[in-house]
Design an enzyme around this catalytic site. Structure first.
Site, PDB file in Angstrom:
ATOM      1  N   GLY A  67       0.839  -1.188   0.000  1.00  0.00           N
ATOM      2  CA  GLY A  67       0.000   0.000   0.000  1.00  0.00           C
ATOM      3  C   GLY A  67       0.873   1.237   0.000  1.00  0.00           C
ATOM      4  O   GLY A  67       2.017   1.209   0.472  1.00  0.00           O
ATOM      5  N   CYS A  72       5.901  -0.155   7.416  1.00  0.00           N
ATOM      6  CA  CYS A  72       5.566   1.002   6.601  1.00  0.00           C
ATOM      7  C   CYS A  72       6.788   1.424   5.801  1.00  0.00           C
ATOM      8  O   CYS A  72       7.896   1.472   6.352  1.00  0.00           O
ATOM      9  CB  CYS A  72       5.101   2.142   7.507  1.00  0.00           C
ATOM     10  SG  CYS A  72       4.627   3.645   6.627  1.00  0.00           S
TER      11      CYS A  72
END
Length: 187
Positions: free
Chosen positions: A45, A100
């Site tokens: 993502g 992340c």
């Protein structure tokens, strides 16, 4: 085009991103660049603030996992979310180990609902409202957090935040090795 990924400590990661309309300049190219950037960094993502654009655009792409056969699908399941909003959080709260691209080398268990109802526009500006669960819901929540100026480490307990403080400082100061280009906070 592969773009640099903004690192932890950059101001854009703490801003609430602005909604866009269908006339946003070169939107399709931006989305294509976001997918290329995400895949080249081995991400699942990417939110526009992570490429230094404070707008409400997210791309998600992952190979779906089939529990019955214990295998991953060959074709990536891709989702472009423009101006996404979470309308409802449902289902069981579950921990899942998150990482992340803006906070490399840090992975922590984050508690989130397994199912959410979201509304968003796709890249052709068709509106969608759907209930999603599993990996799609997990990644969507993580990326929508980026649009609201929230980094996954903000969702950790005070104790966990204290325990990773040194690692976060290292990321912020650029003392991290990644296989992708990063844009660091200005000192």
């Amino acid at each position: 085009m592969i773009l640099p990924i903004v690192g932890y400590g950059c101001a854009v990661l703490r801003q609430k991103a602005a909604p866009i309309d269908k006339d946003y300049p070169e939107l399709k190219q931006l989305i294509a660049d976001m997918y290329e950037t995400m895949y080249s960094a081995d991400g699942v993502g990417l939110a526009a603030p992570q490429i230094d654009r404070s707008i409400r655009v997210v791309v998600i792409g992952f190979r779906p996992y089939d529990e019955k056969t214990d295998t991953y699908g060959e074709v990536a399941e891709e989702h472009t979310l423009i101006n996404p909003e979470i309308l409802e959080k449902k289902g069981e709260m579950k921990y899942f180990n998150e990482g992340c691209l803006s906070v490399p080398d840090i992975h922590e268990d984050v508690l989130r609902p397994d199912t959410i109802v979201i509304r968003y526009f796709d890249e052709d500006f068709n509106e969608h409202k759907e209930e999603i669960s599993g990996m799609f819901a997990r990644v969507a929540q993580h990326e929508i957090d980026h649009l609201d100026g929230i980094v996954f480490t903000d969702r950790l307990s005070s104790l966990r935040k204290t325990m990773i403080k040194r690692k976060l400082s290292s990321v912020q100061s650029g003392k991290v090795n990644t296989a992708y280009r990063m844009k660091l906070a200005k000192k």
